[in-house]
Design a protein around this motif. Structure first.
Motif, PDB file in Angstrom:
ATOM      1  N   ILE A 233     -48.727  31.754 -11.546  1.00 18.13           N
ATOM      2  CA  ILE A 233     -49.904  30.904 -11.759  1.00 18.13           C
ATOM      3  C   ILE A 233     -50.810  30.935 -10.544  1.00 18.13           C
ATOM      4  N   ALA A 234     -50.221  30.925  -9.349  1.00 18.80           N
ATOM      5  CA  ALA A 234     -51.024  31.004  -8.130  1.00 18.80           C
ATOM      6  C   ALA A 234     -51.800  32.314  -8.081  1.00 18.80           C
ATOM      7  N   ARG A 235     -51.229  33.387  -8.688  1.00 20.38           N
ATOM      8  CA  ARG A 235     -51.897  34.686  -8.706  1.00 20.38           C
ATOM      9  C   ARG A 235     -52.848  34.832  -9.885  1.00 20.38           C
ATOM     10  N   GLY A 236     -52.826  33.864 -10.808  1.00 16.46           N
ATOM     11  CA  GLY A 236     -53.669  33.957 -11.997  1.00 16.46           C
ATOM     12  C   GLY A 236     -53.079  34.828 -13.086  1.00 16.46           C
ATOM     13  N   ASP A 237     -51.793  35.107 -13.015  1.00 19.93           N
ATOM     14  CA  ASP A 237     -51.127  35.970 -13.987  1.00 19.93           C
ATOM     15  C   ASP A 237     -50.607  35.136 -15.151  1.00 19.93           C
ATOM     16  N   MET A 238     -51.504  34.690 -16.006  1.00 21.19           N
ATOM     17  CA  MET A 238     -51.112  33.809 -17.100  1.00 21.19           C
ATOM     18  C   MET A 238     -50.377  34.544 -18.217  1.00 21.19           C
ATOM     19  N   ALA A 239     -50.512  35.864 -18.273  1.00 25.33           N
ATOM     20  CA  ALA A 239     -49.768  36.633 -19.267  1.00 25.33           C
ATOM     21  C   ALA A 239     -48.269  36.542 -18.993  1.00 25.33           C
ATOM     22  N   THR A 240     -47.899  36.634 -17.731  1.00 26.64           N
ATOM     23  CA  THR A 240     -46.488  36.487 -17.371  1.00 26.64           C
ATOM     24  C   THR A 240     -45.990  35.084 -17.691  1.00 26.64           C
ATOM     25  N   VAL A 241     -46.831  34.080 -17.429  1.00 27.06           N
ATOM     26  CA  VAL A 241     -46.454  32.698 -17.726  1.00 27.06           C
ATOM     27  C   VAL A 241     -46.192  32.531 -19.219  1.00 27.06           C
ATOM     28  N   ALA A 242     -47.063  33.101 -20.052  1.00 28.85           N
ATOM     29  CA  ALA A 242     -46.901  32.991 -21.502  1.00 28.85           C
ATOM     30  C   ALA A 242     -45.619  33.686 -21.960  1.00 28.85           C
ATOM     31  N   THR A 243     -45.330  34.841 -21.386  1.00 28.88           N
ATOM     32  CA  THR A 243     -44.110  35.574 -21.748  1.00 28.88           C
ATOM     33  C   THR A 243     -42.870  34.781 -21.353  1.00 28.88           C
ATOM     34  N   GLN A 244     -42.897  34.215 -20.145  1.00 26.56           N
ATOM     35  CA  GLN A 244     -41.757  33.422 -19.686  1.00 26.56           C
ATOM     36  C   GLN A 244     -41.558  32.192 -20.567  1.00 26.56           C
ATOM     37  N   GLY A 256     -38.106  24.947 -22.815  1.00 26.52           N
ATOM     38  CA  GLY A 256     -39.427  25.533 -23.019  1.00 26.52           C
ATOM     39  C   GLY A 256     -40.527  24.496 -22.894  1.00 26.52           C
ATOM     40  N   ALA A 257     -40.280  23.302 -23.436  1.00 23.19           N
ATOM     41  CA  ALA A 257     -41.266  22.223 -23.321  1.00 23.19           C
ATOM     42  C   ALA A 257     -41.429  21.795 -21.869  1.00 23.19           C
ATOM     43  N   LEU A 258     -40.305  21.759 -21.133  1.00 23.66           N
ATOM     44  CA  LEU A 258     -40.369  21.413 -19.712  1.00 23.66           C
ATOM     45  C   LEU A 258     -41.154  22.478 -18.950  1.00 23.66           C
ATOM     46  N   TYR A 259     -40.916  23.752 -19.270  1.00 26.82           N
ATOM     47  CA  TYR A 259     -41.643  24.842 -18.612  1.00 26.82           C
ATOM     48  C   TYR A 259     -43.149  24.683 -18.858  1.00 26.82           C
ATOM     49  N   ALA A 260     -43.525  24.385 -20.106  1.00 28.50           N
ATOM     50  CA  ALA A 260     -44.945  24.235 -20.443  1.00 28.50           C
ATOM     51  C   ALA A 260     -45.579  23.075 -19.681  1.00 28.50           C
ATOM     52  N   MET A 261     -44.853  21.969 -19.565  1.00 34.55           N
ATOM     53  CA  MET A 261     -45.364  20.798 -18.856  1.00 34.55           C
ATOM     54  C   MET A 261     -45.569  21.112 -17.368  1.00 34.55           C
ATOM     55  N   LEU A 262     -44.577  21.786 -16.772  1.00 31.59           N
ATOM     56  CA  LEU A 262     -44.685  22.139 -15.363  1.00 31.59           C
ATOM     57  C   LEU A 262     -45.777  23.181 -15.140  1.00 31.59           C
ATOM     58  N   ALA A 263     -45.940  24.086 -16.081  1.00 29.34           N
ATOM     59  CA  ALA A 263     -47.001  25.084 -15.967  1.00 29.34           C
ATOM     60  C   ALA A 263     -48.379  24.417 -15.969  1.00 29.34           C
ATOM     61  N   LYS A 264     -48.546  23.422 -16.823  1.00 32.24           N
ATOM     62  CA  LYS A 264     -49.820  22.705 -16.880  1.00 32.24           C
ATOM     63  C   LYS A 264     -50.129  22.040 -15.539  1.00 32.24           C
TER      64      LYS A 264
END
Length: 277
Positions: A233-244, A256-264
């Motif tokens: 996320i710091a690098r702006g690589d949101m494709a990797t975030v979506a895959t993870q 997965g819900a926790l990952y999404a919340m932390l990503a936000k």
């Protein structure tokens, strides 16, 4: 002349603070009250002073009373203290809860007591150890200014660092410590579960995580949260975030819900870093 102190409660916090004040000769410890007479005696033995009692009717009057019981008992203990008749106008009554405001001591205030709360931000799991390492402990303080004027020297005298807090926001203040401590442990446990799912034994995963976590914490406290942020996320690589996120959700929907919340939250942090720069 030293101020006098009564302690209601015989747990780890009561024992630790009592021992520190006794050792520094900051005050004269009078009574330690516990519903269990054996616990009161054990607390006095650890503290090195005080008179064990198990009934409010047996309390001597004191200049200061610390209610060091579990949070859900503080208000009730204060009511019993007020009913005992030992509170005089100007008596200081305080507690050390991080979650409750000093206003839960209303029964004492109605009898003319000055009320406050001073919350040491640390675990008291081992009184012996904490008594030896208490210096430098941060404490959140709020309440009647006159009560705090009495209590501040007692806490700074044993090495505490006090910070004023807003009693109206005390629950959120305490939640901050839960985020920083308890939930950090939970998050690391989630990481361990993910490593195990990936086929890595826990003992090996712990070794893998240790330098990563330690360096991250070190960088965070040296440079601040925005500067310490790294990763996709710091690098702006949101494709990797979506895959993870998809992979984690497929493994465990709750994770997965926790990952999404932390990503936000991390996206918001990354934006703050860009703004600061």
């Amino acid at each position: 002349m030293q101020p006098t102190l009564n302690i209601i409660g015989s747990g780890h916090l009561a024992q630790t603070l009592g021992r520190l004040w006794q050792g520094h000769r900051s005050l004269e410890l009078r009574d330690v009250l516990s519903r269990n007479a054996g616990n009161a005696k054990a607390a006095c033995a650890f503290i090195g002073g005080g008179r064990p009692v198990d009934d409010y009717a047996d309390l001597f009057a004191a200049d200061i009373t610390l209610i060091a019981t579990p949070d859900d008992q503080i208000a009730g203990c204060c009511e019993q203290l007020a009913a005992s008749g030992v509170i005089r106008p100007g008596t200081v009554v305080f507690h050390c809860s991080g979650a409750l405001p000093s206003t839960v001591l209303a029964a004492a205030a109605e009898r003319g007591a000055l009320t406050a709360s001073i919350h040491p931000i640390r675990s008291f799991a081992s009184p012996e150890q904490v008594a030896q390492s208490f210096a430098g402990t941060w404490c959140g303080a709020e309440g009647d200014p006159a009560a705090l004027a009495v209590l501040r020297p007692l806490f700074t005298g044993i090495g505490a660092q006090l910070v004023d807090i807003d009693p109206a926001a005390k629950t959120v203040y305490h939640a901050a410590a839960v985020f920083a401590c308890n939930y950090l442990v939970t998050l690391l446990d989630v990481a361990l579960q993910a490593y195990r799912h990936a086929g890595i034994p826990e003992a090996v995963a712990m070794q893998m995580m240790a330098p990563l976590v330690n360096k991250t914490v070190e960088q965070t406290f040296n440079a601040g949260t925005t500067a310490a942020l790294s990763g996709p996320i710091a690098r702006g690589d949101m494709a990797t975030v979506a895959t993870q996120q998809a992979a984690v959700t497929a493994w465990d929907a709750d994770k997965g819900a926790l990952y999404a919340m932390l990503a936000k939250e991390t996206v918001a942090l990354a934006r703050r870093r860009t703004t600061e720069r």
